[in-house]
Design a protein around this motif. Structure first.
Motif, PDB file in Angstrom:
ATOM      1  N   ALA A  55      -2.660  -8.079   2.895  1.00  0.00           N
ATOM      2  CA  ALA A  55      -3.137  -6.715   2.599  1.00  0.00           C
ATOM      3  C   ALA A  55      -1.998  -5.700   2.690  1.00  0.00           C
ATOM      4  CB  ALA A  55      -4.252  -6.336   3.573  1.00  0.00           C
ATOM      5  N   ASP A  56      -0.876  -6.122   3.237  1.00  0.00           N
ATOM      6  CA  ASP A  56       0.289  -5.231   3.371  1.00  0.00           C
ATOM      7  C   ASP A  56       1.064  -5.224   2.051  1.00  0.00           C
ATOM      8  OD1 ASP A  56       2.785  -4.757   5.953  1.00  0.00           O
ATOM      9  OD2 ASP A  56       2.848  -4.167   3.835  1.00  0.00           O
ATOM     10  N   ALA A  57       1.245  -4.035   1.486  1.00  0.00           N
ATOM     11  CA  ALA A  57       1.893  -3.931   0.156  1.00  0.00           C
ATOM     12  C   ALA A  57       3.317  -4.480   0.178  1.00  0.00           C
ATOM     13  CB  ALA A  57       1.894  -2.491  -0.309  1.00  0.00           C
ATOM     14  N   ARG A  58       3.898  -4.568   1.378  1.00  0.00           N
ATOM     15  CA  ARG A  58       5.270  -5.141   1.442  1.00  0.00           C
ATOM     16  C   ARG A  58       5.210  -6.663   1.234  1.00  0.00           C
ATOM     17  NH1 ARG A  58       6.446  -2.665   7.273  1.00  0.00           N
ATOM     18  NH2 ARG A  58       4.255  -3.338   7.359  1.00  0.00           N
ATOM     19  N   THR A  59       4.039  -7.256   1.444  1.00  0.00           N
ATOM     20  CA  THR A  59       3.895  -8.713   1.240  1.00  0.00           C
ATOM     21  C   THR A  59       3.446  -9.000  -0.196  1.00  0.00           C
ATOM     22  OG1 THR A  59       3.189  -8.867   3.550  1.00  0.00           O
ATOM     23  CG2 THR A  59       2.811 -10.808   2.149  1.00  0.00           C
ATOM     24  N   ARG A  64      -0.280  -6.338  -8.062  1.00  0.00           N
ATOM     25  CA  ARG A  64      -0.475  -7.764  -8.379  1.00  0.00           C
ATOM     26  C   ARG A  64      -1.950  -8.187  -8.231  1.00  0.00           C
ATOM     27  NH1 ARG A  64       3.434 -11.624  -5.536  1.00  0.00           N
ATOM     28  NH2 ARG A  64       4.874 -10.526  -6.921  1.00  0.00           N
ATOM     29  N   TRP A  65      -2.706  -7.470  -7.418  1.00  0.00           N
ATOM     30  CA  TRP A  65      -4.059  -7.949  -7.137  1.00  0.00           C
ATOM     31  C   TRP A  65      -4.959  -7.952  -8.385  1.00  0.00           C
ATOM     32  CZ3 TRP A  65      -4.918 -10.677  -3.013  1.00  0.00           C
ATOM     33  CH2 TRP A  65      -4.106 -10.487  -1.885  1.00  0.00           C
ATOM     34  N   GLU A  66      -4.577  -7.141  -9.384  1.00  0.00           N
ATOM     35  CA  GLU A  66      -5.438  -7.148 -10.587  1.00  0.00           C
ATOM     36  C   GLU A  66      -5.304  -8.464 -11.370  1.00  0.00           C
ATOM     37  OE1 GLU A  66      -2.421  -4.863 -13.736  1.00  0.00           O
ATOM     38  OE2 GLU A  66      -4.330  -3.948 -13.121  1.00  0.00           O
ATOM     39  N   SER A  67      -4.273  -9.248 -11.021  1.00  0.00           N
ATOM     40  CA  SER A  67      -4.069 -10.534 -11.739  1.00  0.00           C
ATOM     41  C   SER A  67      -4.403 -11.727 -10.854  1.00  0.00           C
ATOM     42  CB  SER A  67      -2.616 -10.630 -12.206  1.00  0.00           C
ATOM     43  OG  SER A  67      -1.748 -10.685 -11.082  1.00  0.00           O
ATOM     44  N   ILE A  68      -5.189 -11.481  -9.803  1.00  0.00           N
ATOM     45  CA  ILE A  68      -5.622 -12.562  -8.904  1.00  0.00           C
ATOM     46  C   ILE A  68      -7.146 -12.525  -8.828  1.00  0.00           C
ATOM     47  CG2 ILE A  68      -5.637 -13.336  -6.487  1.00  0.00           C
ATOM     48  CD1 ILE A  68      -2.762 -12.269  -6.246  1.00  0.00           C
ATOM     49  N   GLU A  69      -7.751 -13.699  -8.895  1.00  0.00           N
ATOM     50  CA  GLU A  69      -9.218 -13.792  -8.807  1.00  0.00           C
ATOM     51  C   GLU A  69      -9.558 -14.720  -7.648  1.00  0.00           C
ATOM     52  OE1 GLU A  69     -10.993 -15.156 -12.441  1.00  0.00           O
ATOM     53  OE2 GLU A  69     -12.989 -14.426 -11.882  1.00  0.00           O
ATOM     54  N   CYS A  70     -10.408 -14.252  -6.740  1.00  0.00           N
ATOM     55  CA  CYS A  70     -10.678 -14.985  -5.494  1.00  0.00           C
ATOM     56  C   CYS A  70     -12.078 -15.590  -5.499  1.00  0.00           C
ATOM     57  CB  CYS A  70     -10.558 -14.050  -4.296  1.00  0.00           C
ATOM     58  SG  CYS A  70      -8.915 -13.326  -4.075  1.00  0.00           S
ATOM     59  N   LEU A  94      -9.047  -8.371   4.474  1.00  0.00           N
ATOM     60  CA  LEU A  94      -8.273  -8.255   3.222  1.00  0.00           C
ATOM     61  C   LEU A  94      -8.867  -7.233   2.253  1.00  0.00           C
ATOM     62  CD1 LEU A  94      -5.983  -9.348   1.383  1.00  0.00           C
ATOM     63  CD2 LEU A  94      -7.602 -11.084   0.556  1.00  0.00           C
ATOM     64  N   LEU A  95     -10.122  -7.395   1.896  1.00  0.00           N
ATOM     65  CA  LEU A  95     -10.673  -6.590   0.800  1.00  0.00           C
ATOM     66  C   LEU A  95     -10.823  -5.115   1.179  1.00  0.00           C
ATOM     67  CD1 LEU A  95     -13.373  -9.113  -0.481  1.00  0.00           C
ATOM     68  CD2 LEU A  95     -10.958  -8.890  -1.175  1.00  0.00           C
ATOM     69  N   GLU A  96     -11.342  -4.851   2.352  1.00  0.00           N
ATOM     70  CA  GLU A  96     -11.519  -3.443   2.761  1.00  0.00           C
ATOM     71  C   GLU A  96     -10.169  -2.737   2.890  1.00  0.00           C
ATOM     72  OE1 GLU A  96     -13.318  -2.767   6.668  1.00  0.00           O
ATOM     73  OE2 GLU A  96     -14.549  -1.183   5.754  1.00  0.00           O
ATOM     74  N   PRO A  97      -9.179  -3.342   3.538  1.00  0.00           N
ATOM     75  CA  PRO A  97      -7.851  -2.686   3.604  1.00  0.00           C
ATOM     76  C   PRO A  97      -7.232  -2.447   2.222  1.00  0.00           C
ATOM     77  CG  PRO A  97      -7.972  -4.493   5.195  1.00  0.00           C
ATOM     78  CD  PRO A  97      -9.213  -4.559   4.364  1.00  0.00           C
ATOM     79  N   LEU A  98      -7.504  -3.324   1.256  1.00  0.00           N
ATOM     80  CA  LEU A  98      -6.950  -3.150  -0.092  1.00  0.00           C
ATOM     81  C   LEU A  98      -7.699  -2.072  -0.888  1.00  0.00           C
ATOM     82  CD1 LEU A  98      -6.189  -6.807  -1.240  1.00  0.00           C
ATOM     83  CD2 LEU A  98      -4.549  -5.006  -0.649  1.00  0.00           C
ATOM     84  N   SER A  99      -8.904  -1.788  -0.438  1.00  0.00           N
ATOM     85  CA  SER A  99      -9.699  -0.703  -1.065  1.00  0.00           C
ATOM     86  C   SER A  99      -9.736  -0.851  -2.597  1.00  0.00           C
ATOM     87  CB  SER A  99      -9.109   0.647  -0.648  1.00  0.00           C
ATOM     88  OG  SER A  99      -9.881   1.703  -1.205  1.00  0.00           O
ATOM     89  N   ASP A 100      -9.282   0.158  -3.341  1.00  0.00           N
ATOM     90  CA  ASP A 100      -9.400   0.116  -4.813  1.00  0.00           C
ATOM     91  C   ASP A 100      -8.508  -0.953  -5.436  1.00  0.00           C
ATOM     92  OD1 ASP A 100      -9.650   3.768  -5.043  1.00  0.00           O
ATOM     93  OD2 ASP A 100     -11.103   2.193  -4.500  1.00  0.00           O
TER      94      ASP A 100
END
Ligand code: 6PG
Length: 255
Positions: A55-59, A64-70, A94-100
């Motif tokens: 969830a950390d943008a440095r990781t 990139r998350w728009e191109s990942i499907e979980c 993961l999901l709540e910290p990533l928000s939008d």
């Protein structure tokens, strides 16, 4: 010939999570919104450190998350806001910290009283998203798995239903130890994955890790007095890789 498993050991659970995040990026980096990379998420407690790191943008760069499907590898048959829910754990870490920026994530509707129906619905959803009809099997880019002290993985338990039906991808099962209901992916789905990542930490896992990594398969030539191997030993991707990421406590008994 199946690829040999790669085993990597790290000093502690945090270092293991960071290494798992690097494996995540290696497996899921080159997708697009139209052609996403697809990952099967593990439940339990071990992966929480990994999910928080992701969830950390440095990781993982936010875009990139728009191109990942979980998707989920298994779920307990409880509502998503129940403390035992794997979705609830992933949402919080993961999901709540990533928000939008959160990725497309498909929850198993395991709270449905018709568990078999929920399993079939999830299997059909998977086939639709992958555009893979029966009898072909969707190939995940990454299947993240943990191991229980009894050697279970996902919700594939010792003494559980064999789930050998190659046409089934998701099944409703009862955990033999307590009869609790769960949904789980099957070996057929796991063994189609391009990469399986076992993330295993903690001294309590050392014995099962040693059993899985140091003992011959039943029937292997020269194998004597081999105990039946735990369910996780049946995860052997046909044409994929297995990576084990362990902390030193879980690796303690490895020769
Ligand atoms: C689950 C998981 C399960 C988990 C192992 C290890 O729903 O519990 O899918 O397979 O990976 O039980 O759990 P811990 O990480 O909590 O030890």
């Amino acid at each position: 010939m199946k690829a040999a498993a790669a085993v990597r050991v790290f000093r502690d659970a945090d270092a293991a999570a960071q290494a798992a995040a690097a494996e995540w990026n290696a497996a899921l980096a080159d997708g697009t919104a139209d052609r996403p990379r697809r990952v099967l998420l593990s439940g339990g407690s071990t992966p929480q450190t990994l999910y928080r790191a992701l969830a950390d943008a440095r990781t993982v760069p936010r875009e990139r998350w728009e191109s990942i499907e979980c998707f989920f590898g298994d779920e307990r048959c409880v509502p998503p806001d129940h403390p035992d829910s794997n979705f609830g754990m992933v949402y919080k870490s993961l999901l709540e910290p990533l928000s939008d920026s959160a990725p497309r994530t498909h929850r198993m509707r395991a709270e449905d009283p018709d568990a078999d129906g929920a399993a079939r619905d999830y299997e059909n959803l998977m086939r639709r998203q992958f555009a893979v009809p029966v009898p072909d099997v969707p190939r995940f880019d990454l299947a993240l798995l943990g191991i229980g002290v009894d050697g279970h993985t996902a919700s594939l338990f010792p003494g559980g239903a064999e789930l050998d039906d190659p046409s089934r991808l998701v099944a409703a099962i009862r955990r033999p130890s307590d009869g609790s209901s769960r949904l789980t992916v099957t070996y057929a789905l796991l063994n189609a994955a391009r990469r399986v990542l076992f993330l295993v930490c903690g001294a309590e896992k050392a014995e099962v890790v040693s059993q899985l990594l140091c003992h011959p398969l039943p029937g292997a030539s020269g194998a004597k007095n081999v105990r039946p191997l735990p369910p996780a030993a049946r995860v052997r991707p046909e044409s994929g890789e297995i990576v084990w990421i362990l902390d030193s406590a879980a690796a303690r008994l490895l020769e």
